[in-house]
Structures are given as C-alpha cells and as structure tokens.
Design a protein around this motif. Structure first.
Motif, PDB file in Angstrom:
ATOM      1  N   PRO A  49      13.497 -47.111  25.556  1.00  0.00           N
ATOM      2  CA  PRO A  49      14.076 -46.313  26.657  1.00  0.00           C
ATOM      3  C   PRO A  49      15.473 -45.793  26.331  1.00  0.00           C
ATOM      4  CG  PRO A  49      13.204 -48.413  27.473  1.00  0.00           C
ATOM      5  CD  PRO A  49      13.101 -48.464  25.977  1.00  0.00           C
ATOM      6  N   GLU A  50      16.274 -46.555  25.582  1.00  0.00           N
ATOM      7  CA  GLU A  50      17.632 -46.069  25.286  1.00  0.00           C
ATOM      8  C   GLU A  50      17.613 -44.857  24.357  1.00  0.00           C
ATOM      9  OE1 GLU A  50      16.463 -49.154  24.477  1.00  0.00           O
ATOM     10  OE2 GLU A  50      17.582 -50.019  22.791  1.00  0.00           O
ATOM     11  N   ARG A  58       9.640 -38.123  26.820  1.00  0.00           N
ATOM     12  CA  ARG A  58       9.279 -39.369  26.159  1.00  0.00           C
ATOM     13  C   ARG A  58       7.774 -39.339  25.960  1.00  0.00           C
ATOM     14  NH1 ARG A  58      10.453 -42.622  31.541  1.00  0.00           N
ATOM     15  NH2 ARG A  58      12.539 -42.890  30.713  1.00  0.00           N
ATOM     16  N   TYR A  59       7.294 -40.125  25.010  1.00  0.00           N
ATOM     17  CA  TYR A  59       5.867 -40.141  24.702  1.00  0.00           C
ATOM     18  C   TYR A  59       5.266 -41.462  25.148  1.00  0.00           C
ATOM     19  CZ  TYR A  59       7.053 -36.126  21.811  1.00  0.00           C
ATOM     20  OH  TYR A  59       7.498 -34.903  21.380  1.00  0.00           O
ATOM     21  N   GLU A  60       4.045 -41.391  25.679  1.00  0.00           N
ATOM     22  CA  GLU A  60       3.368 -42.598  26.153  1.00  0.00           C
ATOM     23  C   GLU A  60       2.773 -43.377  24.993  1.00  0.00           C
ATOM     24  OE1 GLU A  60       3.603 -43.548  29.228  1.00  0.00           O
ATOM     25  OE2 GLU A  60       4.704 -41.714  29.693  1.00  0.00           O
ATOM     26  N   ALA A  61       2.406 -42.679  23.932  1.00  0.00           N
ATOM     27  CA  ALA A  61       1.738 -43.329  22.798  1.00  0.00           C
ATOM     28  C   ALA A  61       2.164 -42.639  21.505  1.00  0.00           C
ATOM     29  CB  ALA A  61       0.227 -43.218  22.957  1.00  0.00           C
ATOM     30  N   PRO A  62       2.182 -43.373  20.385  1.00  0.00           N
ATOM     31  CA  PRO A  62       2.626 -42.776  19.126  1.00  0.00           C
ATOM     32  C   PRO A  62       1.795 -41.560  18.719  1.00  0.00           C
ATOM     33  CG  PRO A  62       1.690 -44.990  18.768  1.00  0.00           C
ATOM     34  CD  PRO A  62       1.839 -44.802  20.237  1.00  0.00           C
ATOM     35  N   GLU A  63       0.515 -41.566  19.056  1.00  0.00           N
ATOM     36  CA  GLU A  63      -0.345 -40.431  18.667  1.00  0.00           C
ATOM     37  C   GLU A  63       0.107 -39.129  19.328  1.00  0.00           C
ATOM     38  OE1 GLU A  63      -1.523 -43.354  19.920  1.00  0.00           O
ATOM     39  OE2 GLU A  63      -2.083 -44.208  17.965  1.00  0.00           O
ATOM     40  N   LEU A  65       3.222 -38.354  20.043  1.00  0.00           N
ATOM     41  CA  LEU A  65       4.389 -37.897  19.265  1.00  0.00           C
ATOM     42  C   LEU A  65       3.921 -37.257  17.963  1.00  0.00           C
ATOM     43  CD1 LEU A  65       7.697 -39.788  18.595  1.00  0.00           C
ATOM     44  CD2 LEU A  65       6.345 -38.954  16.677  1.00  0.00           C
ATOM     45  N   ARG A  66       3.035 -37.953  17.263  1.00  0.00           N
ATOM     46  CA  ARG A  66       2.540 -37.436  15.970  1.00  0.00           C
ATOM     47  C   ARG A  66       1.940 -36.046  16.136  1.00  0.00           C
ATOM     48  NH1 ARG A  66      -2.651 -40.310  14.568  1.00  0.00           N
ATOM     49  NH2 ARG A  66      -3.282 -38.842  16.190  1.00  0.00           N
ATOM     50  N   ASP A  67       1.054 -35.861  17.122  1.00  0.00           N
ATOM     51  CA  ASP A  67       0.362 -34.582  17.268  1.00  0.00           C
ATOM     52  C   ASP A  67       1.351 -33.460  17.609  1.00  0.00           C
ATOM     53  OD1 ASP A  67      -1.881 -36.017  16.730  1.00  0.00           O
ATOM     54  OD2 ASP A  67      -2.662 -36.004  18.782  1.00  0.00           O
ATOM     55  N   ARG A  68       2.304 -33.781  18.483  1.00  0.00           N
ATOM     56  CA  ARG A  68       3.273 -32.746  18.863  1.00  0.00           C
ATOM     57  C   ARG A  68       4.184 -32.389  17.690  1.00  0.00           C
ATOM     58  NH1 ARG A  68       5.189 -30.009  23.194  1.00  0.00           N
ATOM     59  NH2 ARG A  68       7.422 -29.600  23.215  1.00  0.00           N
ATOM     60  N   TRP A  69       4.660 -33.401  16.991  1.00  0.00           N
ATOM     61  CA  TRP A  69       5.572 -33.132  15.875  1.00  0.00           C
ATOM     62  C   TRP A  69       4.869 -32.371  14.751  1.00  0.00           C
ATOM     63  CZ3 TRP A  69       9.707 -37.388  14.650  1.00  0.00           C
ATOM     64  CH2 TRP A  69      10.457 -37.632  15.811  1.00  0.00           C
ATOM     65  N   ARG A 180      14.870 -37.159  34.712  1.00  0.00           N
ATOM     66  CA  ARG A 180      13.722 -37.856  35.319  1.00  0.00           C
ATOM     67  C   ARG A 180      14.127 -39.023  36.214  1.00  0.00           C
ATOM     68  NH1 ARG A 180      13.850 -39.764  29.810  1.00  0.00           N
ATOM     69  NH2 ARG A 180      12.684 -38.009  28.986  1.00  0.00           N
ATOM     70  N   ASP A 181      15.269 -39.669  35.940  1.00  0.00           N
ATOM     71  CA  ASP A 181      15.709 -40.814  36.747  1.00  0.00           C
ATOM     72  C   ASP A 181      16.958 -40.517  37.570  1.00  0.00           C
ATOM     73  OD1 ASP A 181      13.729 -42.449  35.545  1.00  0.00           O
ATOM     74  OD2 ASP A 181      15.032 -42.712  33.788  1.00  0.00           O
ATOM     75  N   LEU A 182      17.815 -39.633  37.077  1.00  0.00           N
ATOM     76  CA  LEU A 182      19.149 -39.467  37.665  1.00  0.00           C
ATOM     77  C   LEU A 182      19.282 -38.258  38.585  1.00  0.00           C
ATOM     78  CD1 LEU A 182      21.212 -40.199  34.406  1.00  0.00           C
ATOM     79  CD2 LEU A 182      20.607 -41.811  36.218  1.00  0.00           C
ATOM     80  N   GLY A 183      18.247 -37.428  38.632  1.00  0.00           N
ATOM     81  CA  GLY A 183      18.322 -36.239  39.475  1.00  0.00           C
ATOM     82  C   GLY A 183      19.024 -35.083  38.767  1.00  0.00           C
ATOM     83  N   TRP A 184      19.557 -34.124  39.551  1.00  0.00           N
ATOM     84  CA  TRP A 184      20.162 -32.909  38.990  1.00  0.00           C
ATOM     85  C   TRP A 184      21.496 -33.227  38.331  1.00  0.00           C
ATOM     86  CZ3 TRP A 184      17.135 -28.891  38.426  1.00  0.00           C
ATOM     87  CH2 TRP A 184      16.026 -28.756  39.261  1.00  0.00           C
ATOM     88  N   ARG A 185      21.636 -32.804  37.086  1.00  0.00           N
ATOM     89  CA  ARG A 185      22.844 -33.124  36.306  1.00  0.00           C
ATOM     90  C   ARG A 185      23.434 -31.851  35.694  1.00  0.00           C
ATOM     91  NH1 ARG A 185      23.171 -37.726  38.555  1.00  0.00           N
ATOM     92  NH2 ARG A 185      24.690 -38.548  37.083  1.00  0.00           N
ATOM     93  N   ASP A 186      24.680 -31.971  35.259  1.00  0.00           N
ATOM     94  CA  ASP A 186      25.340 -30.867  34.556  1.00  0.00           C
ATOM     95  C   ASP A 186      24.813 -30.791  33.117  1.00  0.00           C
ATOM     96  OD1 ASP A 186      26.770 -30.764  36.887  1.00  0.00           O
ATOM     97  OD2 ASP A 186      28.647 -31.495  36.015  1.00  0.00           O
TER      98      ASP A 186
END
Ligand SMILES: CC(C)(COP(=O)(O)OP(=O)(O)OC[C@H]1O[C@@H](n2cnc3c(N)ncnc32)[C@H](O)[C@@H]1OP(=O)(O)O)[C@@H](O)C(=O)NCCC(=O)NCCS
Length: 201
Positions: A49-50, A58-63, A65-69, A180-186
């Motif tokens: 998460p950090e 973020r990706y739910e599964a390594p596959e 990430l692999r397919d997108r990259w 996704r967690d903090l709302g609208w940001r600069d």
C-alpha cells in the motif's frame, strides 16, 4: 493543452526501431525493458500500500500488472549494477503533443509522460534521480522533444525528484484530482524540453 490522441508506437517499439541496446548503464544502475520474468520482483513492492498510495492505480493481482505493462511498452526495470538487485522501475509513455489539425502529423510521438517507483527499502539513495535522468537522455536521443509528469501536491518525494531533475512546475491545480482514500486533492504538473537537459557528464 492536453494531447487528445495517443501515438501508435510504444516507447519500447521506438527503442527497437532505432536499434537501442539494453541494459542501459548509468554509474550505479542498469535499465532494461520490463519483461514477464521481472514480475515476481516488481510485485514484491508494487503489492505494498505504501508504494501505490499516490499512484494512478493499484493492481489486484500480479498478472494484471504484467499484462498492462507489457501492452503499454513503456516500463523499464532499474537494477543495481553491483549485485543485480531490482530497486525499482521507471517509465516513458510516448504521446502525441497537442497540435492544430493541419500540423498534427508533425506532433506525433513527440512527447513522453514519465513515471517512477522505487521499492521502499531502496529510496533516498538517489537511484530514482539517476534512473530518470538516464531515461530522459534516452528519450531525447530518440527525438522526444518534451517530457512531462504530474503528481498529487502532497507527494513531496515525487515533485522534489522532478525539481532535482531540472523539470519546471508548469501547472498547479486546486482540488482537481480525486484520491481513492483522501478525496479531492491539489495537483502539480512538471515538464522539461529535451533542449533544456543539462549536458551529459
Ligand atoms: C518518488 C520516489 C521515486 C522518490 O524516490 P527517492 O528515493 O526519494 O528519490 P531519489 O532516488 O532521487 O533520492 C533522492 C534522495 O536520496 C538522497 N541521496 C542519497 N544518496 C544519494 C546520491 N548518491 N545521489 C543523490 N541523492 C542521494 C538525497 O538525500 C535525496 O534526497 P533530497 O534531495 O530530497 O534531500 C519514491 O518516493 C517512490 O517510489 N514513491 C512511491 C511511488 C510514487 O509515488 N511514484 C510517483 C507517483 S506520481
């Protein structure tokens, strides 16, 4: 103005067309186009998460990430020369610059959107700076005329990196980006022209 089209070629394809050899060497690092064989090591920090707190996705599964990259054709692994350890990744997405319709052919593939991620244990050693600098020089060598990137204004590590790389803050937006967690940001946007890069040492 934001480009409204994306070029047909990926950055990896551009490198291949121009016969660029990899790995690309810097003083301490090796940059190579991402392959499926890197997935296990990359997932080691991309699943944290950090790592993804400020990232576009973020990706739910390594596959995933692999397919997108692999389809994006923009990502490079960054390994330490001394021991081959993977310290992070950097990316350059080739884009068409905004242009008037009649000039659009001349604007294709002329700019790149850069990105960077270091595994937490490898941050604060100057590796990101060294790797992105090499990527910028590569892009400039290949004819990319402008490089840009953006981040949440609170992602201090990222915009300090851009300033250290000589990129210029060109946009500063107020509560324009939804976290996704903090709302609208600069947000902040940075860019540099290839001709503005400092000469190589
Ligand atoms: C953004 C990110 C890549 C920056 O990483 P980083 O390790 O801070 O950046 P660098 O590798 O350039 O390290 C710079 C720091 O290393 C230190 N350093 C140590 N040895 C160094 C050396 N030999 N050369 C240069 N800097 C060195 C410096 O103190 C410098 O800090 P400062 O200039 O701010 O004082 C990292 O925080 C990260 O991966 N974050 C999560 C992913 C993310 O948010 N990506 C961007 C999304 S928009």
């Amino acid at each position: 103005m934001t480009p409204d089209t994306s070029t047909g070629s990926t950055f990896h394809q551009l490198c291949a067309e121009r016969g660029r050899a990899f790995p690309l060497l810097t003083d301490r690092l090796l940059l190579s186009p991402f392959t499926a064989e890197d997935l296990h090591e990359v997932w080691g920090y991309w699943r944290l998460p950090e790592t993804t707190h400020w990232m576009s996705r973020r990706y739910e599964a390594p596959e995933q990430l692999r397919d997108r990259w692999l389809s994006q054709g923009s990502k490079f692994t960054v390994r330490r020369r001394s021991d081959g350890v993977l310290v992070g990744d950097v990316g350059a997405r080739l884009q068409d610059s905004w242009a008037q319709q009649e000039a659009a052919d001349h604007a294709r593939g002329t700019q790149a959107e850069l990105d960077w991620t270091l595994a937490p244990q490898h941050q604060a050693h100057g590796y990101a700076r060294e790797a992105v600098r090499a990527l910028m020089e590569l892009a400039a060598d290949l004819g990319v005329r402008r490089m840009h990137a953006g981040c949440f204004a609170e992602n201090t590590g990222s915009w300090r990196l851009m300033e250290a790389l000589g990129m210029r803050r060109e946009t500063s937006t107020i509560r324009e980006s939804l976290h996704r967690d903090l709302g609208w940001r600069d947000g902040v946007g940075y860019a540099v022209l290839a001709e503005e890069l400092p000469p190589r040492h």
